[in-house]
Enzyme design. Structure first.
Site, short mmCIF file in Angstrom:
data_model
loop_
_atom_site.label_atom_id
_atom_site.label_comp_id
_atom_site.label_asym_id
_atom_site.label_seq_id
_atom_site.Cartn_x
_atom_site.Cartn_y
_atom_site.Cartn_z
N TYR A 161 -1.96 -1.04 11.10
CA TYR A 161 -3.36 -1.43 11.31
C TYR A 161 -3.94 -0.64 12.48
O TYR A 161 -3.51 0.48 12.74
CB TYR A 161 -3.47 -2.95 11.52
CG TYR A 161 -2.99 -3.74 10.32
CD1 TYR A 161 -3.61 -3.61 9.08
CD2 TYR A 161 -1.91 -4.59 10.42
CE1 TYR A 161 -3.17 -4.33 7.98
CE2 TYR A 161 -1.46 -5.33 9.32
CZ TYR A 161 -2.11 -5.18 8.11
OH TYR A 161 -1.68 -5.90 7.02
N LYS A 184 0.83 -1.22 0.00
CA LYS A 184 0.00 0.00 0.00
C LYS A 184 0.86 1.26 0.00
O LYS A 184 0.47 2.29 -0.56
CB LYS A 184 -0.93 0.00 1.23
CG LYS A 184 -2.00 -1.08 1.17
CD LYS A 184 -2.70 -1.26 2.52
CE LYS A 184 -3.83 -2.28 2.42
NZ LYS A 184 -4.36 -2.67 3.75
N VAL A 243 0.17 -8.71 6.53
CA VAL A 243 -0.23 -9.94 7.23
C VAL A 243 0.68 -11.12 6.93
O VAL A 243 0.59 -12.16 7.58
CB VAL A 243 -1.68 -10.36 6.92
CG1 VAL A 243 -2.67 -9.39 7.53
CG2 VAL A 243 -1.90 -10.51 5.43
#
Lengths: 330, 330, 330, 330
Positions: free
Chosen positions: B256, B80, B274
């Site tokens: 997160y 991202k 993850v």
């Protein structure tokens, strides 16, 4: 070392031709009309929306000021920072963090939704009202009066004079604090509020009504910049771990739900209040060619606020300075 | 200047008795059992949960490594960051920020609630899935393939070799990306997605499946630390404004919904995935007596993740190093 | 008994001076301009906003009609009722209710928030889109085609002719069903959708595109009024328990998020669609002096819809009739 | 007409072999252990969880009772129905509905989320706490005392004796009403609460503490069943429009967030309270062969409540009776 700082600061300020600060204040003051003074507290509405002032203090003692830096205003949400520090000093970080998290939310400062959506309802951070009211209840001292005193004592130890509480502002907010009462009663039910609701609100609203000026909060910012150490008094006022934690909270949650944008485009820890104050700071950093490489505290006052609750002209001014002097911590 | 950096780094590393890094890796590896490998992507579940590796690269070229730094893993959410950079390079910051905000949310990375609650449904930031899928659709290039290539080109320009896409991981995620499809169709309806949903998902899931190791992401981190300038190749890869913006996003939203806690207790920009990777970085700062005063990039790999989705042992190791070496930016 | 019904109906209708119905239709048609045809489906937008028609059918076979009762329109959300019935017939009530609850929500029909807020994400009722897509996946039959056929068969068994699917409307909705796809993928992830997403959407959107007129849905309403028994064909089409359950759902959830107001001020089970149809019914009740004491089915068509998605003039007309003839079940 | 009713009722009751009611009470009493008495109000926790009683009153004056119908309990949420009626009598329906909507929510009775999510924060219905507190503030009378008296006067006009307020229960709730205070302060801020918060809470909590038994609420139910007309005293106590509106609200919102399931499987207007009471009613209907074709009022008491807040054994008993005697309004 302080000698070195003083010399550096003097040299830079000479180079800076400090009259640029006056120019900038004059320029950004003209944007004040795009914001407006907080209307829900009568005492705040009476402020002059075109006031704009700034004070910057370096660790060597250099103080530069411009505009309405001397005008008194009430801390409002800026008090959340000092209250969080005082609670950590009195109870320890881990005790405090069992009752309030340190996660940003993206929600308005007075939002109640998250308390019900996320069981068991622990407030997400001390910079939103739910968290701040919880933290106020954790201040050292048995009575509301004692708790407020503990806060004033910290401020006095930093700025050198005991602050006063603006009773008119307190009374004004006390009468109309319906949403804050809703938050506090919700927190009481979920068990996160240790004192009675009315006591917690008295503490919280009195801390909001503490009077300061831009120079006072610049000095508090300076002490945070230096990890709690008072470079002028040579004294550790706040433990380093508390100061670091506080600075991270200011960066992630300090500018209401524009905190992300402020981090992105200004890039320094800051906390604002609806009265128009912004307490900001720059930790030491290694960009040697810029002003204040050893960091500084910054206090701003500009009561016309934007849609998020931040001083409209104040944020513009701060962004401009941060770009010109490369203040970003990133 | 690079000469000075190299000398400083060498001296510090000698002083550091670098074997401490091996000790720390061994120590924190033993906590891996408290996390577990992401189960929803079969290819990730096959990772060895006790792998733990780290690579740190200084601007002078010093590279220190320990443990399983060489193990390949897929970028997942770390992509991202790179995708956001590529979109800003291709479209300009303001174009991108009209389609995605930069505010942290406190919500799980795959949450959809906020898209409906806040009209008109602009994703809050590019580090949650809704924002990342939007950003993927903005990558330069006409086709999904071109868009992925633009991403790989940036990575190649930094790490010196063209990365590959793990087709098995991509296929595995493609089959089970129900929640991401829900997000993407929602974004399509509200008009924030510029390409077709299936194209956006292909781009997004392929960028997630790009293979790297800890050294690769340490190098990317290093370039961000230095405001987009590649200190070893003496080349500006990413404009300074984009690098700064990216670092602020990593700090406020990168870990997160534990981003606030990570900022508070580690205090450096970082982005996790993850698959167990963490790409972190330390901007230059003025604490002269510590390792890497001129900043560094850090790559970590530890596939057993915690409840938030972050490498469990990786976060512990990073926190320990940040405390020992005083890496915090605050 | 049917003889008695026919005599009663005839007597009442004579007394009613049925031309009042024409007057009322003319009167309420003039309010159509306050609503507007659904814009998001091109085929619906082409409807004449000033169409208004009604058909009422009594258990003795009396049919009274006025206005544009004969105009064809697509079922849209009215199909949710028939689909729910068909799923219960095919799978049993308890199987269906394990996958969809029967609680009203107060939310817009296409809301997705509740699927994430309430774990494990079971749709709250079959009258909102999330529930209706789930129910569509439960229809008897192996393929989408078979499932749609099972629905058409039920309609045929009631109205006496096999309905057709408006392919243009289906295609139009299929292309733009982004929000419904978002809902369906969300349901797929949480495990409530038994078939593939695209299959479920094909079924759901085809059932929405089934063509009827006001008389057709009046007949379906009549059968529900009589607990599933077809008084004209002397045949139990729908088991009584299914009919009762369906009527309760229509009353609590049938009129979008104006269901509570409709129950309060009209007081009969009804289901509307954005194409402007309303399928309503009156169960037998003991107010002997009123028209249709043995109940009736009511079909309305008026494509200009209000803010909630209900036929604007249709609701006004129905409220007026319900007051004049004391139709309320309360 | 009353003569006819009495004769009908007598005949049916003879046919019913009324001892079946005793059997049913005994049977369902044994399920009380699956529920438990409300714990958050000490006075409620002291109730005997195995109490179960019922009273049914027909319009002809027939009263059938079984079990612990004579045990006193406090109205709790059942008072919301009577308070809504009183507010409508005092202010008119339209005035009341400007301050509270009539839409079911699917949310827990004490939820606060919707007040913030839906601007301007009008409570969705008078059966959830937010709506009930608002309605309490609208009761006729200048003082809290007067407002409560207006409520007691309505009850007296129906049941023939003036009810008393259980002071111990009131005090117990008053001390612990944190969540209700949160709701009330929120409503004060948004402007929906016309009196002071503490006054509204006093009214609301006193109305909750009004003592009744199953026979009392059966009588109130009977009057609602007959559109506000007292068939035994031949007097219109409540205007028909208010009675109809109230019954629709009971059906759509009366049984907490199990209202939809209750409508589906019992099918009659009912309102429950956490003290274990259920006030239900059956409007006249044309199923001539069943007991009470001219309707009835039903009062139930069984203090062990289920997860939703409804009497566990009470709901089971009512569902059984509704099935056996075909009471559903659908």
């Amino acid at each position: 070392m302080v000698q070195r700082m003083i010399q550096e600061e003097k040299r830079q300020l000479r180079d800076l031709q400090m009259d640029c600060l006056d120019e900038w204040v004059t320029h950004y003051r003209s944007f004040s009309g795009e914001g407006q003074c907080a209307a829900y507290i009568p005492a705040l509405e009476k402020a002059n929306p075109f006031d704009l002032g700034i004070c910057i203090i370096g660790p060597g003692g250099t103080v530069i000021k411009s505009g309405d830096w001397h005008v008194s205003f009430t801390l409002q949400s800026i008090s959340k920072v000092i209250s969080f520090i005082a609670a950590c000093l009195g109870r320890g970080i881990s005790y405090v963090l069992e009752r309030v998290d340190v996660e940003p939310t993206g929600d308005p400062f007075n939002s109640i939704i998250r308390l019900e959506m996320h069981k068991p309802g622990k407030p997400f951070n001390p910079m939103i009202n739910a968290g701040a009211i919880t933290v106020a209840s954790l201040l050292p001292g048995e009575s509301p009066q004692n708790k407020i005193e503990s806060l004033c004592t910290i401020i006095e130890s930093i700025v050198g004079k005991r602050p006063t509480i603006n009773e008119a502002v307190f009374q004004s907010e006390w009468q109309t604090a319906h949403r804050n009462r809703a938050l506090a009663y919700y927190l009481k039910e979920t068990g996160f509020l240790e004192v009675e609701v009315e006591e917690a609100l008295e503490i919280y609203l009195k801390q909001c009504a503490i009077e300061v000026n831009a120079e006072d909060i610049a000095m508090i910012g300076l002490i945070l910049a230096h990890d709690g150490y008072h470079p002028l008094r040579n004294e550790q006022i706040i433990p380093k771990e508390v100061a670091r934690l506080t600075k991270s909270l200011m960066l992630t949650c300090g500018m209401y739900n524009a905190s992300g944008k402020f981090a992105a485009f200004v890039g320094i820890p800051a906390k604002s209040g609806v009265s128009g104050g912004i307490m900001a700071l720059v930790p030491p950093r290694s960009r040697q060619e810029v002003p204040f490489p050893n960091g500084c505290g910054i206090g701003i006052y500009g009561p016309a606020i934007d849609e998020y609750g931040n001083s409209h002209a104040g944020v513009m001014l701060l962004r401009h300075i941060a770009e010109k002097w490369d203040l970003s911590i990133f």
